[in-house]
Scaffold this active site. Sequence first.
Site, mmCIF file in Angstrom:
data_model
loop_
_atom_site.group_PDB
_atom_site.id
_atom_site.type_symbol
_atom_site.label_atom_id
_atom_site.label_comp_id
_atom_site.label_asym_id
_atom_site.label_seq_id
_atom_site.Cartn_x
_atom_site.Cartn_y
_atom_site.Cartn_z
ATOM 1 N N HIS A 56 18.982 85.540 -20.464
ATOM 2 C CA HIS A 56 17.753 84.816 -20.777
ATOM 3 C C HIS A 56 17.668 83.633 -19.809
ATOM 4 C CE1 HIS A 56 19.037 86.468 -24.731
ATOM 5 N NE2 HIS A 56 17.752 86.551 -25.017
ATOM 6 N N ASP A 59 19.957 80.931 -20.991
ATOM 7 C CA ASP A 59 21.408 81.162 -20.968
ATOM 8 C C ASP A 59 21.984 80.514 -19.719
ATOM 9 O OD1 ASP A 59 21.117 82.846 -23.148
ATOM 10 O OD2 ASP A 59 21.153 84.686 -21.946
ATOM 11 N N MET A 90 18.854 93.150 -15.433
ATOM 12 C CA MET A 90 17.780 92.811 -16.385
ATOM 13 C C MET A 90 17.749 91.312 -16.621
ATOM 14 S SD MET A 90 17.625 91.866 -19.873
ATOM 15 C CE MET A 90 18.349 92.703 -21.260
ATOM 16 N N GLU A 183 11.417 95.185 -26.984
ATOM 17 C CA GLU A 183 12.509 95.371 -27.957
ATOM 18 C C GLU A 183 12.025 95.057 -29.366
ATOM 19 O OE1 GLU A 183 16.084 93.332 -26.860
ATOM 20 O OE2 GLU A 183 16.922 93.459 -28.879
ATOM 21 N N LYS A 185 12.429 94.842 -33.632
ATOM 22 C CA LYS A 185 13.423 94.485 -34.657
ATOM 23 C C LYS A 185 12.646 94.284 -35.956
ATOM 24 C CE LYS A 185 17.362 91.373 -35.388
ATOM 25 N NZ LYS A 185 18.099 90.181 -34.912
ATOM 26 N N GLU A 219 17.372 99.016 -29.777
ATOM 27 C CA GLU A 219 18.722 98.492 -30.079
ATOM 28 C C GLU A 219 19.271 99.185 -31.316
ATOM 29 O OE1 GLU A 219 19.628 94.300 -29.743
ATOM 30 O OE2 GLU A 219 20.691 94.337 -31.663
ATOM 31 N N HIS A 222 19.002 97.286 -34.582
ATOM 32 C CA HIS A 222 17.656 96.995 -35.073
ATOM 33 C C HIS A 222 17.066 98.169 -35.848
ATOM 34 C CE1 HIS A 222 17.080 93.628 -31.846
ATOM 35 N NE2 HIS A 222 18.138 93.449 -32.608
ATOM 36 N N ASP A 247 19.902 98.685 -25.842
ATOM 37 C CA ASP A 247 20.848 97.681 -26.343
ATOM 38 C C ASP A 247 21.825 98.365 -27.286
ATOM 39 O OD1 ASP A 247 19.681 95.669 -24.907
ATOM 40 O OD2 ASP A 247 19.053 94.469 -26.637
ATOM 41 N N ASP A 257 22.609 90.653 -39.647
ATOM 42 C CA ASP A 257 22.505 91.152 -38.266
ATOM 43 C C ASP A 257 23.883 91.020 -37.603
ATOM 44 O OD1 ASP A 257 21.699 91.797 -35.736
ATOM 45 O OD2 ASP A 257 20.457 90.016 -35.443
ATOM 46 N N ASP A 259 25.655 92.794 -35.002
ATOM 47 C CA ASP A 259 25.948 92.859 -33.559
ATOM 48 C C ASP A 259 27.392 93.243 -33.265
ATOM 49 O OD1 ASP A 259 23.396 92.298 -32.667
ATOM 50 O OD2 ASP A 259 23.724 90.144 -32.552
ATOM 51 N N ASP A 289 24.556 94.658 -26.306
ATOM 52 C CA ASP A 289 24.006 93.436 -26.904
ATOM 53 C C ASP A 289 24.761 93.216 -28.212
ATOM 54 O OD1 ASP A 289 22.635 91.254 -27.634
ATOM 55 O OD2 ASP A 289 20.720 92.247 -27.981
#
Length: 388
Positions: A56, A59, A90, A183, A185, A219, A222, A247, A257, A259, A289
């Site tokens: 991002h 980030d 990406m 994306e 979710k 993802e 998701h 993802d 969530d 991950d 991800d």
Amino acid sequence: MSDKYAPLPEHKFSFGLWTVSNRGRDPFGSEVRPPLAPVDAVKMLAQVGAWGVNLHDNDLVPIDATPAERDRIVKEFKQACDSHGIVVPMATVTLFFDPAFRDGAFTANDPAVRAYALQKTLRAMDIGAELGAKIFVLWGGREGTETDACRRADDAVKRLRHAIDYVCEYSIAKGYGYTFAMEAKPNEPRGDIYMATTGNYLGLIPTLAHPEMVGVNPEVAHEQMAGLNFTHAVAQAWEAGKLFHIDLNDQVPGRYDQDFRFGAANPKSAFFLVKFLEDVGYAGPRHFDAHAYRTENYDGVKDFARGCMRTYLILKEKAARWNADAEIQAIVKEIHEPSMPTPAEATYSPAHLATLLGHTFDRGTLAAKNLPYERLDQLTVEVLLGTR
Ligand code: GCO
Ligand code: MN
Ligand code: MN
């Protein structure tokens, strides 16, 4: 040392900067790991054998950085990527963290917030282009509601369409060559996110000004949060020519969530996913991800990252084994054979129509065809458990 599960660049394994740098904060507890500078995250990814890093805007570049700081940070990061042989396939944009986006970004009611979201996205596209990214992911984490009193949901769709059309034009004008991967979710951080599933986006894309530039970034977690079959979502995206990115992680349905490390919770679903991607020849990045458990230090983060890639490669090998297994393939052949003579499948024509309507089907024969799916599934499980 030869390790047949060692990641190679050709596997296109990438990690978000935000994944390996995740510090383990959750709604009930603070960070458990010290900050990891972006250049150190790149170094770590090189150590574990990854191919790419995704990011991002924020980030890498703090939201309040000056243009000069931004330029220096991006330059240093690019140098770190080059010297460690890590690519940036990406890029994406943070449209969820800052309080300015508390009511959404592209769909917010305040036109000034919508304009700011657009400006921030264009600048994130500049960063990604400078680093060589050709895929731009858009995740509308805040594009949703806790109460539908706040706006009409179809207005949100219109605003989202407007924003996507705008960023496509910008990519064209700048010659960036981006494709956009949307994306979905269902919830978290909003009570209800508008584009809840990959299927929602597949419905929106044909209504855009540049549908050819826009695909999806499904993802695992998701779709599983929504109780859906992830491989089915991926297959529909693939069939529509819209699987632009993916993802990978894992998630127990009905939980927060999570991950999790790829394949950590549902190895059987992960197997069918990997088998699908490999069977069809998906050539895009395999992006993880996910993040390490909150119990881990940075050695544990490396274990996590290595585990994601290793599990993918083990499942890829299992998929090849499944495809080569004579008993499995005999069943696959059998279940696809017609149970009785039947008019060949053909596109609609008056001649085929007459044949089809004139044919007599024996419902008893149809209902009696052997479909040994129990045996097939057991053999699949045995491939997975390592006894075949
Ligand atoms: C999440 C999302 C994000 C996005 C990322 C890329 O659940 O938080 O998966 O990690 O993928 O923001 O846009
Ligand atoms: Mn997610
Ligand atoms: Mn994601």
